[in-house]
Design a protein around this motif. Structure first.
Motif, short mmCIF file in Angstrom:
data_model
loop_
_atom_site.label_atom_id
_atom_site.label_comp_id
_atom_site.label_asym_id
_atom_site.label_seq_id
_atom_site.Cartn_x
_atom_site.Cartn_y
_atom_site.Cartn_z
N VAL A 44 47.77 46.76 39.74
CA VAL A 44 46.46 47.11 39.22
C VAL A 44 45.75 45.82 38.81
N ALA A 45 44.49 45.69 39.19
CA ALA A 45 43.74 44.48 38.90
C ALA A 45 43.36 44.40 37.43
N ASP A 46 43.41 43.16 36.89
CA ASP A 46 42.92 42.94 35.54
C ASP A 46 41.86 41.84 35.51
N GLY A 47 41.43 41.40 36.70
CA GLY A 47 40.41 40.36 36.78
C GLY A 47 40.13 39.99 38.22
N VAL A 48 39.37 38.91 38.38
CA VAL A 48 39.06 38.41 39.71
C VAL A 48 39.43 36.94 39.78
N SER A 49 39.71 36.51 40.98
CA SER A 49 39.96 35.08 41.20
C SER A 49 38.62 34.36 41.18
N GLY A 50 38.66 33.08 41.39
CA GLY A 50 37.41 32.35 41.55
C GLY A 50 36.75 32.74 42.86
N GLU A 51 35.49 32.41 42.98
CA GLU A 51 34.71 32.72 44.18
C GLU A 51 35.28 32.00 45.41
N LEU A 52 35.39 32.75 46.49
CA LEU A 52 35.78 32.14 47.75
C LEU A 52 34.52 31.57 48.38
N SER A 53 34.34 30.29 48.25
CA SER A 53 33.16 29.66 48.80
C SER A 53 33.61 28.52 49.73
N HIS A 54 32.68 27.95 50.41
CA HIS A 54 32.96 26.92 51.40
C HIS A 54 33.83 25.80 50.81
N LEU A 58 42.31 29.78 48.32
CA LEU A 58 43.10 30.50 47.34
C LEU A 58 44.48 30.69 47.97
N ILE A 59 45.51 30.24 47.29
CA ILE A 59 46.87 30.27 47.83
C ILE A 59 47.75 31.02 46.85
N GLN A 157 52.72 32.81 42.05
CA GLN A 157 51.74 31.90 41.47
C GLN A 157 50.51 31.86 42.36
N ILE A 158 49.35 31.74 41.74
CA ILE A 158 48.10 31.64 42.47
C ILE A 158 47.53 30.25 42.24
N LYS A 159 47.10 29.62 43.31
CA LYS A 159 46.42 28.33 43.21
C LYS A 159 45.01 28.54 43.74
N TYR A 160 44.05 28.22 42.90
CA TYR A 160 42.64 28.32 43.26
C TYR A 160 42.03 26.95 43.06
N GLY A 161 41.64 26.31 44.15
CA GLY A 161 41.13 24.95 44.04
C GLY A 161 42.22 24.07 43.44
N ASN A 162 41.94 23.44 42.31
CA ASN A 162 42.92 22.59 41.64
C ASN A 162 43.64 23.28 40.49
N SER A 163 43.34 24.55 40.24
CA SER A 163 43.97 25.31 39.14
C SER A 163 45.13 26.13 39.68
N GLU A 164 46.17 26.29 38.85
CA GLU A 164 47.31 27.11 39.24
C GLU A 164 47.75 27.93 38.03
N PHE A 165 48.09 29.22 38.29
CA PHE A 165 48.54 30.10 37.21
C PHE A 165 49.47 31.17 37.75
N ASP A 166 50.32 31.73 36.87
CA ASP A 166 51.17 32.86 37.24
C ASP A 166 50.29 34.07 37.44
N GLY A 167 50.62 34.87 38.41
CA GLY A 167 49.86 36.08 38.68
C GLY A 167 49.94 36.42 40.15
N THR A 168 49.27 37.48 40.52
CA THR A 168 49.26 37.89 41.92
C THR A 168 47.90 38.44 42.30
#
Length: 179
Positions: A44-54, A58-59, A157-168
């Motif tokens: 179940v979602a509890d938020g959104v990742s960062g925007e997928l932009s050019h 997101l890994i 773990q999710i990596k968005y740009g240069n940020s990384e955090f636990d989650g899915t």
């Protein structure tokens, strides 16, 4: 004398029956059984990742327990905006690309599953650490969309740009397309 032998046989039979019953109940909870499941449920979602932009990818790296992967379902949101550009999705085992596809961002439904289905099922995947990569391409650097996620997960773990955090990300493996 016969009653004692019969009584002993019944007790031994009952003990064997109880032991077999306990073994059948708990064998499904073993590590081997968990590593070879048929599907992975979508959290179940509890938020959104960062925007997928050019230029932003997101890994997600996750411990896989599904033996054969028939499809990967991922949920995106666009906050009811018009999306444009392309979205690329890849599934990797280490550096080996298992599946790769690109789609038009306008085809992404709002907060519904997008199914990525390899031509042939991916076999012998249980116990592997897999990686999903999602990135966007659009001429004007506006966002293509966001991915729904949850942070209450420890095996990925999710990596968005240069940020990384636990989650899915909100994704599942082998869930029927009519769900």
């Amino acid at each position: 004398m016969k009653n004692k032998k019969l009584e002993k046989a019944v007790i031994i039979g009952a003990v064997v029956f109880i032991l077999l019953t306990v073994w059948f109940v708990f064998r499904g909870n073993s590590e081997a059984a968990r590593k070879n499941s048929l599907y992975r449920e979508m959290p179940v979602a509890d938020g959104v990742s960062g925007e997928l932009s050019h230029g932003i990818s997101l890994i997600e790296t996750f411990d896989n327990s599904v033996e054969t992967i028939d499809n990967i379902a991922v949920v995106f949101t666009k906050f009811y905006r018009d999306a444009h550009g392309t979205l690329t999705f890849a599934l990797l085992d280490g550096n080996q690309v298992l599946y790769y596809t690109t789609m038009d961002a306008q085809e992404i439904p709002e907060q519904h599953r997008v199914f990525f289905t390899p031509e042939t099922p991916l076999e012998n995947m249980a116990g592997k650490k897999l990686k999903m990569i999602v990135y966007a391409y659009c001429e004007d650097n506006d966002g293509v969309g966001l991915m729904l996620k949850t942070e209450d997960v420890r095996d990925s773990q999710i990596k968005y740009g240069n940020s990384e955090f636990d989650g899915t990300l909100c994704f599942s493996l082998n869930i029927a397309k009519d769900q």
